[in-house]
Write a protein that holds these residues in place. Structure first.
Motif, PDB file in Angstrom:
ATOM      1  N   LYS E  25       0.819  -1.207   0.000  1.00 33.88           N
ATOM      2  CA  LYS E  25       0.000   0.000   0.000  1.00 33.88           C
ATOM      3  C   LYS E  25       0.854   1.260   0.000  1.00 33.88           C
ATOM      4  O   LYS E  25       0.456   2.295  -0.508  1.00 33.88           O
ATOM      5  N   HIS E  26       2.007   1.160   0.619  1.00 36.55           N
ATOM      6  CA  HIS E  26       2.841   2.338   0.785  1.00 36.55           C
ATOM      7  C   HIS E  26       3.512   2.683  -0.541  1.00 36.55           C
ATOM      8  O   HIS E  26       4.126   1.829  -1.185  1.00 36.55           O
ATOM      9  N   VAL E 103       0.639   8.665   2.283  1.00 38.09           N
ATOM     10  CA  VAL E 103       1.469   8.151   1.215  1.00 38.09           C
ATOM     11  C   VAL E 103       0.988   6.780   0.781  1.00 38.09           C
ATOM     12  O   VAL E 103       1.641   6.099   0.013  1.00 38.09           O
ATOM     13  N   LEU E 104      -0.160   6.392   1.283  1.00 41.06           N
ATOM     14  CA  LEU E 104      -0.696   5.098   0.857  1.00 41.06           C
ATOM     15  C   LEU E 104      -1.280   5.251  -0.547  1.00 41.06           C
ATOM     16  O   LEU E 104      -2.143   6.088  -0.781  1.00 41.06           O
ATOM     17  N   ILE E 105      -0.780   4.440  -1.426  1.00 44.63           N
ATOM     18  CA  ILE E 105      -1.238   4.568  -2.802  1.00 44.63           C
ATOM     19  C   ILE E 105      -2.699   4.184  -2.935  1.00 44.63           C
ATOM     20  O   ILE E 105      -3.418   4.617  -3.827  1.00 44.63           O
ATOM     21  N   THR E 106      -3.153   3.362  -1.968  1.00 48.84           N
ATOM     22  CA  THR E 106      -4.553   2.951  -2.008  1.00 48.84           C
ATOM     23  C   THR E 106      -5.489   4.111  -1.663  1.00 48.84           C
ATOM     24  O   THR E 106      -6.683   4.039  -1.935  1.00 48.84           O
TER      25      THR E 106
END
Lengths: 489, 182, 674, 492, 113
Positions: E25-26, E103-106
């Motif tokens: 996720k990061h 910064v979680l891409i999700t």
């Protein structure tokens, strides 16, 4: 490296230099208004160099680049697209305040990559050019730095990195298998190999790498199933950049695909496999793109899906290359014509969208309501552009589609042509929705839109091209034919 | 040194290095603490550098050390530290299992293609070069690889070489513009 | 002395009158519309004179037929449709009938339709006051058009030309029935007339198509009537076409005739057509247009002669219609409807005559009938003019008030009833004689039916006469609950323009029977001159000799009918109609309701089967199947995308996963698939 | 005198006028200019027709260097017996449509602009002898019509406009494939050469399928059951002028295509599938007529009657190859011409009536004859012509079709002939319910036609009666064209 | 067997990187996984360079000998480009971090459907 080599890539060099000059000017001048005119004027240099190098096509840099009519054709398209994008950015870029210089030079750098890509005939060069194309656009996509834009940037960057990893893997494998990175040599090796072994079966690595490379380029041209990034990125990116992405980077992608196809897969067996894969992907691309586009309310997103569909149409030309025993030329010619036409058409649309969203503050289709009353010029331009995207005469979109589908029919891919025309019908539905909104719906608030000179001239130039070449497509067709002829050699 | 036979020590080194590399790579994607996984990334990169040495690419090993371990990793760690206040760790998606299956299928696929479906013999140095040529090759690999590489970069691939610098310029430009002040 | 141009003029002069009235007077000079009547009368008068001249020319010419050179109308490839004149005795007779009756009716109309006739209103018209004048021009325009069309019909030399005018007279009938278009009943009747006759025309059309199909490759232009009559039977004999084909052609034409002449089962429109102005009824729905069916059969008699089956059908239909219509006439209360049923019945006679092969007598009856029936209709108009109603229940006692009308009506009735020596007697007797003489089963049945019809005819005519003219006046339109649309009551003799035609028409109603077609040579007129002339070229078997016994029997039967009517409708009846109605019970109801044929047609066939059946189902299919299918496809197209769109979650890694899976699938297909 | 370039003038006169209207003029000036332009156009088309009729000019214009040789699209215009009357019809209805729009107040100049564009495009369709040029104009016509319906229409105008467009594009999409297949096989787009070149060419798909593809586009336009459902909607919701053009001219493009392409280039296929055509024709006629009687909206009613009437065209075409095919096919062509004027007049009158009464719902109408004698006359004339009354043009076409088609398909023709009875039923029912009967209170104040409205009505009545009385004026030309075509195909 | 095992190692690294890219996720973890993928490619490239013959064998091997190191060249460029990519990626991540505080891409899923 010698003088001749330098001349050969003079367009790219001048483009890169132009980018540097912009940065420098930006650094030392506080008058940001100069930048756009400067970039535009500067574009004349690569253009002139293109015309110049067209006269003496040759291979240079130890066989890594080849400048011929084919690449020059694409360079024209890219320069045209770049110019139009810059022109339609003039108002838009003001929101970047001090960083307009970076904005323009990133566009120019990306264009440099694209131009190089059209000439590259060696895997490493191709890869570098591809990255040079992609990285600036990723930065540009995120350039507004608000939520959507940044999200679009990060998505583009990650997905493009994954795709380039895949591409690289494929390139490396094919390099390992053939022992070379030069396309023509790869082609020879494959041809020799196939002529001795007679089949592809025990060369799994070859197929595997072809598929990985296809995936890598498929990402570039946003063909299904590598298309997922396009809608999100298109929606989030600054509007002119969306136009740039949808046109120039797609053109460059198709250029390199054609180049590889012609130099590597001249072999009958492999190319027919390739063609059948392209045919299937093409059919899926157009159907998926069109069907999803119907339900969109954001015009940029809608055009993103439409771009996927358009990629599908263009791939008809790829599929039509190898239906007969020899590589067929009308398919590729169709691709070139289509791309040129698409550049005009789509950039006209994006210029209008830029102007309208500048006024309304969002990108919804509803913001086009009553545009005919707010700004008849923009409405008419948008209408013509939509009509061209559907493929209704008298526009270049129609001529290009005729050419592509004609090529499909010539190569016994009638089913694909049927899928294509039916898809055109489906697409009419959502394109015309925009037209309907502009002409029939009444606007929320009634005020006139006066687009600034840049956007207006961009859209007018683009639409003039659309209509002019709709009536007289001969110049483009002949240019494209020359290009393909030199590609075949 | 010849190109055809592999001493046992090298064989052993390969196994140690590759196991280390793979395990640390898995650690990178599995460990829950981002900082530690960054450290494991360094281990992976070091392992790959070791493999480069095994393959006779000392220069590349050096580049790997300097660019990756020295620059990229540090950059990553800086970034992690900058955004550290979020305390988000290094979580995985809910759909990591299907993704893992996809990755495993990919690996198996590659395995099948590499070992079963491809005839490498026609391409191998050991099979296709005579002794004389192998000697030349060995020279290139183990004695003069850096001059050769330099020569290639500056002649055959000079365009790519120059373009990379433009690319770096673009990346720097972009990065700078993106982290600009509000 | 009479040449082709003059014959054409017979047709073109009324047409010119129409054009003048419709294109000039009506739109631009409507305030001078009183000139319309004279224009029409003069033009038709000229036509009449020319017709008479033509008639004598034909009558005295040994050549009998004057066929003009056909003029090309439409040429398509090898196919020629021509227009021309076929002038034979039949045409000549019809010309005289049409122009003669038309002339009388036009003169009559001058009085009948005149807006300022009495007060500001005319008899039948209660519309907004300013509408008097437009009506006048429009009326005479239509009448002129009708006359022209009818003349065109009888003169036609080409079967397509005939069909054209056949339809055009239908149009005029439509326009004139619906003349009072603001009255729903009139508008509906007009529509009904057109559609019902069109069903007949459908048969005619099929005959035409079949004829063309069979003959277009047989050399001559078989669309020319003369060619058909001369050569078509020969083709059958030569085996070039089958007898069945001929039968089909004849049958189709007869279906057309059934529609036009109001024969059973397409008779329903004719009584309703009485919604038109009375002179129109006299001209179109008694004397001329409705006889077009008879004319058609007569015109193609050689064909019918060669189709015994069709002749049989003609006989049966004719006989059945004769009695069928008469029964309905027995109980009708509307004087015009009585006359209308009588017309249908008499047309049945003519058909019967044709069916038994009595060509001459059929036309002879047509000829005589035209005059006395027109007379009767005009008389009923005159009555209406005075009482404001057509319902006989509100009339009575008009004999003294309107003596001329009474006398002429009496003459007409006697003639119609077939009382010696009036015109009707001779012509009807010829028919009965021929039917009897033919002697086969169908003819005898027809004969019997006709004989019964004689009785009924006499009865209902004298019923009408007695109800209208005898007894006490019963209030006219003042009492008639349905008379809002009719005129006011003023019990005086009608004005001169209306009386004059009555008187004039009464003369032929008396004399033309014996004078024209005497049973013996009579003052220079040869015996059966008329029928002989007509049948000259047909090579029919010689007609049976006049049978006094039959004549006496039929006369007695007619007298019996008159007697019964007198017994029932005199001032103090021996038999009260109400009692008779009760005695007859269901039959009376059946007659009164016209055998429920209208109900079957309108409620069942038109309403239930077509409107609420076929049309409803088609409409439903169109809305719910055809169109819905389209919409469902559209909906699917629009919503199928949503399914794929579900993948577009916004999760970057989802996208990458899809891409990876895509790569793997493609790779699997290519690597394992080969 | 054969005026060179007259066909280009006929096509581009409306186009240029449209541009002038759009750019320079507004309001009444635009209207006046449009009238002048369309009058000129009528003169031009009239000249083309008469010159072709009298002197046999075909006015060929050809520019071959338009496209590269490898893709030999030409600018090739020509007139023959099939197209000349239709060109005249377009000129006639063009000016009628302009007059029909006389009282448009909303976005006036746009309206006239689109009308002129439409006219030019249709003339382009009828004159193009290059397949791609033909297709170009074919598609071009869609845009003006789309706007005309969706901007100035009534009711569900947007839905209807879209439906019209999607149907037509779908049909023409298949046609495009067909054109491309023909090109791939013969290497030419020249319509005059294709019929010769086709039999010996190496087609990549079965010729039957190709025939089907070509015909679908025309079938949608004609329209043929079950592809007709766009038509009632489009007609109902279109403004008067658009309805006139749609019914009068645009449907004829379908018939023209069937005649020129399906019959002219694929005679064998047409003969082979003639029974399908006959069947569909009968379905169109009877089914259309049956639906008609259930309609309560005047325009919808006439729309379905168009479906019914266009069935006759199919029936006429189905006789191809028979000995009477000249007759039947000329009948079909005539039917196109006559239906154009007749239905044009019907829609025109309905439009004018609607302008005054603001309703087209039949039960709401009635008793109008007193108030509007002129409209009543035109309505009745058109109605009677529609039901094929002799003396009007409708009769001529129907009788020729019947006579011609009967030898080929007896039962079908008989059933179709019964359609004449049904037609009479619904037309007269419609006239009775809407025009006749007692006068209504709420229509007491409405007036009759204005002088301007009499012009188009008069033009159409004259053409209806004129052709009815002297059909050879048009039929001779059609006959010549069809004979030429049949001779070329060797069908006869 | 020697070539194959390097290739398989490269494929495994590529696969692990792919897994990381798809599952972490990061955003920075995703970048790190990307690097693993590139390393897998690099190993493959160098191994191929080491074990396979370049094109033009056997006629003019001496001329071709310098192409023995093409894989190395490839790797040099890959490393460089990867560095540029990471730099830009981190810049974008910083930008996204500033807008979203994540910064979680999700979390970056505003753009969807």
């Amino acid at each position: 490296m010698n003088y001749a080599d330098i001349i050969l890539i003079a367009p790219e060099i001048s483009m890169a230099l132009l980018a540097s000059i912009i940065i420098i000017v930006d650094l030392f001048s506080s008058n940001k208004k100069l930048l756009a005119p400067l970039s535009l004027t500067g574009l004349l240099a690569p253009l002139c160099f293109c015309i110049m190098v067209r006269d003496n096509p040759s291979i240079g840099f130890n066989g890594t680049v080849k400048v011929d009519d084919f690449s020059v054709f694409f360079k024209y398209v890219i320069i045209l697209a770049t110019g139009l994008v810059i022109l339609s950015s003039t108002t838009y870029a003001k929101r970047f305040d001090k960083h307009q210089g970076e904005y323009y030079s990133l566009i120019l750098l990306s264009a440099t990559g694209m131009m190089l890509l059209t000439s590259a005939i060696e895997l490493i060069t191709i890869y570098i050019a591809l990255e040079l194309t992609a990285l600036p656009t990723a930065a540009l996509a995120a350039f507004i730095r608000e939520k959507k834009s940044a999200e679009s940037g990060v998505k583009f960057l990650i997905l493009s990195a994954v795709s380039s990893a895949v591409l690289l893997y494929g390139m490396v494998l094919i390099y390992g298998f053939t022992g070379t990175t030069y396309l023509s040599e790869i082609g020879t090796v494959i041809a020799n190999h196939l002529s001795t072994s007679g089949q592809v079966t025990d060369n799994g690595i070859l197929l595997f790498s072809v598929i990985l490379i296809t995936a890598g380029f498929g990402f570039k041209i946003s063909a299904v199933p590598f298309q997922m990034w396009a809608p999100d990125v298109y929606e989030g990116a600054p509007t002119p950049i969306t136009g740039f992405l949808s046109v120039a980077s797609k053109a460059a992608g198709f250029a390199i695909i054609l180049r590889i196809l012609y130099t590597v897969f001249e072999n009958e067996t492999l190319s027919s496999d390739w063609a059948s894969m392209m045919a299937v992907l093409s059919a899926i691309s157009m159907s998926v793109g069109n069907l999803i586009a119907i339900k969109q309310n954001n015009i940029k997103r809608m055009l993103a899906y439409s771009t996927i569909a358009q990629a599908g149409y263009i791939m008809v030309g790829l599929a039509a290359m190898a239906g007969n025993t020899t590589l067929n030329t009308s398919g590729p010619v169709g691709i070139l014509v289509y791309l040129a036409g698409y550049t005009f058409t789509n950039l006209a649309a994006f210029a209008v969208i830029t102007a309208v969203s500048e006024d309304s503050g969002d990108d919804s289709i509803d913001s086009f309501a009553g545009l005919i009353k707010k700004s008849p010029t923009l409405a008419v331009i948008m209408t013509v552009s939509m009509i061209s995207l559907i493929g209704i005469p008298p526009t270049i979109g129609f001529m290009a589609k005729i050419y592509l589908f004609g090529a499909a029919v010539e190569t016994n891919l009638t089913w694909l042509a049927i899928v294509g025309v039916v898809n055109s019908v489906v697409s009419a539905y959502y394109y015309l929705r925009v037209v309907k909104t502009m002409f029939i719906d009444s606007p929320d608030e009634k005020h006139e839109i006066h687009p600034n000179l840049g956007v207006l001239s961009a859209s007018v130039i683009a639409i003039s091209g659309t209509v002019f070449f709709g009536f007289f497509p001969k110049p483009i067709i002949e240019l494209a034919r020359d290009a393909i002829n030199t590609l075949i050699g | 040194m010849t190109l055809t036979t592999e001493p046992f020590a090298i064989e052993l080194a390969f196994w140690i290095l590759s196991v280390c590399t793979v395990i640390s790579a898995i650690a990178v994607v599995q460990i829950q603490d981002l900082f530690r996984s960054a450290l494991f990334l360094i281990v992976t990169l070091l392992g790959v550098a070791g493999l480069f040495i095994l393959l006779g690419a000392e220069f590349l090993a050096g580049v790997q050390l300097m660019v990756y371990v020295g620059a990229i990793s540090v950059l990553i760690i800086f970034a992690i530290l900058m955004t550290r206040d979020l305390e988000e760790g290094n979580p995985s998606h809910s759909f990591r299992v299907p993704v893992a299956i996809v990755a495993i299928i990919f690996i198996l696929f590659a395995y099948y293609v590499i070992t079963q479906d491809t005839d490498w013999n026609g391409r191998l140095i050991s099979e296709n070069l005579d002794a004389e040529q192998q000697k030349v090759a060995a020279t290139v690999f183990f004695k003069e690889s850096i001059p050769y590489l330099a020569k290639m970069l500056l002649t055959d691939f000079v365009l790519a070489f120059e373009m990379v610098s433009v690319l770096l310029l673009a990346a720097a430009l972009g990065a700078l513009a993106l982290v600009r002040d509000r | 002395m009479i040449n082709e141009q003059l014959v054409w003029a017979i047709f073109f002069i009324p047409l010119a009158s129409f054009c003048l009235l419709a294109l000039l007077v009506r739109p631009f000079f409507n305030s001078y519309s009183y000139i319309s009547g004279p224009i029409a009368i003069v033009s038709i008068g000229i036509s009449f004179i020319l017709s008479l001249l033509t008639f004598f020319e034909v009558a005295t010419n040994s050549n009998h037929n004057l066929v003009s050179e056909p003029n090309s109308w439409l040429e398509i490839g090898d196919f020629h449709f021509t227009v021309g004149i076929l002038m034979d005795p039949l045409t000549a007779v019809m010309l005289v009938v049409v122009t003669g009756v038309s002339l009388m009716v036009q003169i009559y109309s001058m009085g009948y339709m005149k807006p300022s006739n009495h007060g500001s209103e005319n008899a039948e018209h209660h519309g907004p006051e300013e509408l008097g004048k437009p009506v006048y021009a429009r009326y005479f325009a239509y009448m002129s058009l009708f006359t022209a069309s009818m003349l065109g019909l009888v003169m036609a030399a080409n079967v397509v030309q005939l069909f054209v005018f056949w339809e055009l007279v239908g149009l005029c009938s439509y326009l004139l029935i619906g003349f009072w278009f603001h009255r729903p009943a009139a508008a509906a009747a007009a529509k009904k007339a057109f559609i019902v006759t069109r069903i007949g025309d459908f048969g005619f059309l099929i005959a035409l198509m079949y004829l063309f199909f069979k003959t277009h490759n047989k050399g001559d232009n078989y669309l020319e009537i003369s060619v058909i009559n001369a050569n078509l039977p020969g083709l059958v004999d030569a085996g070039l076409i089958t007898a069945g084909a001929l039968t089909l052609i004849a049958l189709g034409m007869f279906v057309g005739a059934i529609g036009k002449s109001g024969q059973f089962p397409l008779h329903t429109w004719l009584p309703d057509a009485m919604e038109g102005p009375t002179p129109v009824s006299a001209l179109i729905h008694a004397a001329t247009m409705v006889t077009a069916g008879v004319f058609l059969v007569a015109r193609f008699f050689p064909i019918f002669e060669h189709s015994p089956d069709v002749m049989l059908i003609v006989t049966i239909i004719g006989g059945v219609t004769a009695i069928f219509a008469a029964t309905m006439g027995l109980v009708a209360n509307d004087i015009k409807r009585v006359l209308a049923y009588s017309t249908v019945s008499q047309l049945g006679y003519m058909m019967l005559a044709l069916g038994v092969g009595a060509y001459g007598p059929a036309i002879f009856h047509l000829f005589t009938h035209a005059f006395f029936k027109a007379l009767l209709f005009l008389g009923s108009g005159s009555v209406n003019h005075a009482t404001g109603t057509f319902d006989m229940r509100y009339m009575g006692g008009l004999r003294r008030k309107m003596p001329i009308t009474y006398i002429t009506f009496l003459i007409g009735s006697l003639s119609l009833a077939g009382i010696f020596p009036l015109a009707g007697f001779w012509s009807k007797d010829e028919i009965l004689l021929n039917a009897w003489d033919k002697g086969d089963v169908a003819s005898i049945i027809g004969f019997s039916l006709a004989l019964i019809a004689v009785f009924m005819t006499a009865f209902y005519m004298f019923r009408a006469l007695l109800l209208t003219f005898e007894g006490d006046f019963r209030g006219g339109s003042d009492k008639d609950p349905e008379a809002q649309a009719h005129g006011p009551v003023h019990l005086t003799e009608s004005p001169f323009p209306m009386v004059l035609p009555l008187v004039i028409l009464a003369i032929p109603a008396v004399i033309i029977g014996f004078l024209v077609n005497p049973i013996k040579d009579f003052g220079g007129i040869p015996a059966h001159w008329f029928t002989h002339k007509l049948e000259h070229s047909l090579h029919l078997p010689p007609p049976p000799a006049f049978d006094p016994i039959l004549a006496i029997i039929s006369s007695l039967i007619a007298l019996l009918g008159i007697l019964l009517a007198w017994a029932m409708y005199k001032r103090n009846p021996y038999l009260s109609p109400a009692t008779m109605g009760r005695v007859a019970g269901p039959i009376y109801t059946l007659f009164l309701n016209k055998y429920y044929v209208d109900e079957v047609y309108e409620k069942f066939i038109t309403g239930r089967i077509y409107y609420n059946g076929i049309a409803l189902i088609s409409d439903w299919i169109d809305r719910n199947i055809v169109d819905r299918t389209v919409n469902i496809i559209g909906w699917l197209g629009a919503n199928f995308g949503s399914l794929i769109r579900e993948l577009q979650t916004g999760q970057t890694q989802m996208y990458a996963t899809v891409t990876s899976v895509g790569i793997i699938i493609i790779a699997a297909v290519y690597i394992f698939g080969m | 005198m054969e005026i060179p370039g007259i066909l280009s003038i006929a096509i581009f006169l409306p186009f240029i006028s449209a541009v002038i209207v759009a750019v320079f003029l507004t309001g009444k000036a635009a209207r006046g200019f449009a009238v002048i332009a369309s009058a000129l156009e009528l003169v031009v088309t009239g000249y083309i027709f008469v010159a072709h009729r009298q002197n046999g000019y075909d006015f060929s214009e050809r520019i071959t260097s338009w496209f590269p040789d490898s893709f030999p699209v030409q600018y090739f215009l020509s007139v023959d017996g099939i197209s000349a009357p239709l060109i005249l019809l377009t000129g006639l209805l063009g000016i009628v449509a302009i007059f029909a729009s006389w009282n448009i107040t909303e976005r006036t100049k746009e309206h006239f602009m689109w009308l002129l564009l439409l006219q030019g495009a249709v003339i382009g369709v009828f004159t193009s002898m290059d397949f791609l040029l033909f297709f170009l104009f074919w598609e071009l016509e869609l845009i003006p019509m789309f706007f005309l319906i969706s901007i100035w229409g009534t009711g569900r105008k947007e839905y209807s406009a879209m439906k019209f467009l999607i149907f037509t594009i779908l049909g023409s999409a298949f046609m495009l494939i067909g054109i491309l297949v023909i090109f791939a096989g013969t290497g030419t787009f020249d319509m005059t050469r294709i019929s010769e070149a086709l039999p010996s060419s190496n087609l990549i798909m079965p010729v039957g399928i190709l025939f089907l593809f070509m015909s679908i586009g025309f079938a949608v336009k004609l329209p043929v059951f079950p592809l007709h459902t766009w038509l009632p909607d489009a007609h109902t919701d279109a403004p008067t002028a658009a309805s006139v053009m749609l019914a009068g001219v645009l449907l004829k493009m379908g018939g023209y295509g069937l005649l020129r392409v399906s019959a002219g280039m694929f005679p064998d296929q047409l003969e082979k599938y003639a029974w399908v055509l006959a069947l569909l024709g009968v379905i169109n006629i009877i089914y259309g007529a049956a639906i008609t009687i259930r309609q309560t909206d005047l325009k919808r009613l006439i729309a379905y009657s168009s479906v019914s009437h266009m069935g006759f065209v199919l029936l006429g075409l189905s006789a191809m190859g028979g000995v009477t095919s000249h007759l039947a096919m000329t009948g079909a062509a005539l039917q196109m011409f006559t239906h154009g004027t007749i239905t044009g007049l019907l829609f025109l009158t309905i439009g004018f009536i609607y302008e005054r009464t603001h309703t087209r719902h039949i039960p709401d109408l009635g008793g109008l004859a007193r108030r509007m004698p002129i409209f009543t006359v035109s309505f009745v004339v058109a109605g009677l012509a529609s039901l094929g009354l002799p003396g009007t043009s409708g009769f001529v076409s129907e009788i020729t079709i019947f006579l011609g088609a009967f030898p080929a398909f007896k039962l079908a023709t008989i059933i179709a002939a019964f359609g004449v009875v049904l037609t009479a039923a619904y037309i007269l029912w419609m006239i009775q319910r809407s025009m006749f009967g007692p006068e209504r209170e709420r229509f007491a104040q409405i007036g009759d036609a204005t002088a301007v409205q009499v012009i188009p009505i008069g033009l159409l009545i004259v053409s209806i009666i004129g052709v009815g009385i002297y059909p050879a004026f048009v039929s001779d030309v059609f006959t010549e064209g069809i004979t030429q075509m049949l001779n070329m195909t060797g069908a006869n | 067997m020697t070539l194959e095992r390097f290739l398989i190692l490269g494929a495994i690294l590529f696969g692990i990187g792919l897994y990381g890219v798809l599952s972490k996720k990061h955003a920075i973890a995703v970048l790190m996984s990307l690097e693993i993928m590139f390393n897998g490619v690099n190993v493959t490239a160098v191994a191929l360079s080491r074990y396979t013959v370049p094109y033009t064998v056997p006629d003019t091997f001496v001329d071709a000998s310098r192409f023995l190191l093409t894989g190395h060249v490839f790797t040099v460029f890959i490393i460089t480009v990867a560095a540029a990519e990471v730099a830009l990626g981190l810049a974008i991540i910083i930008a996204i971090y500033r807008t979203r505080q994540s910064v979680l891409i999700t979390d970056a899923k505003e753009l969807s459907r």
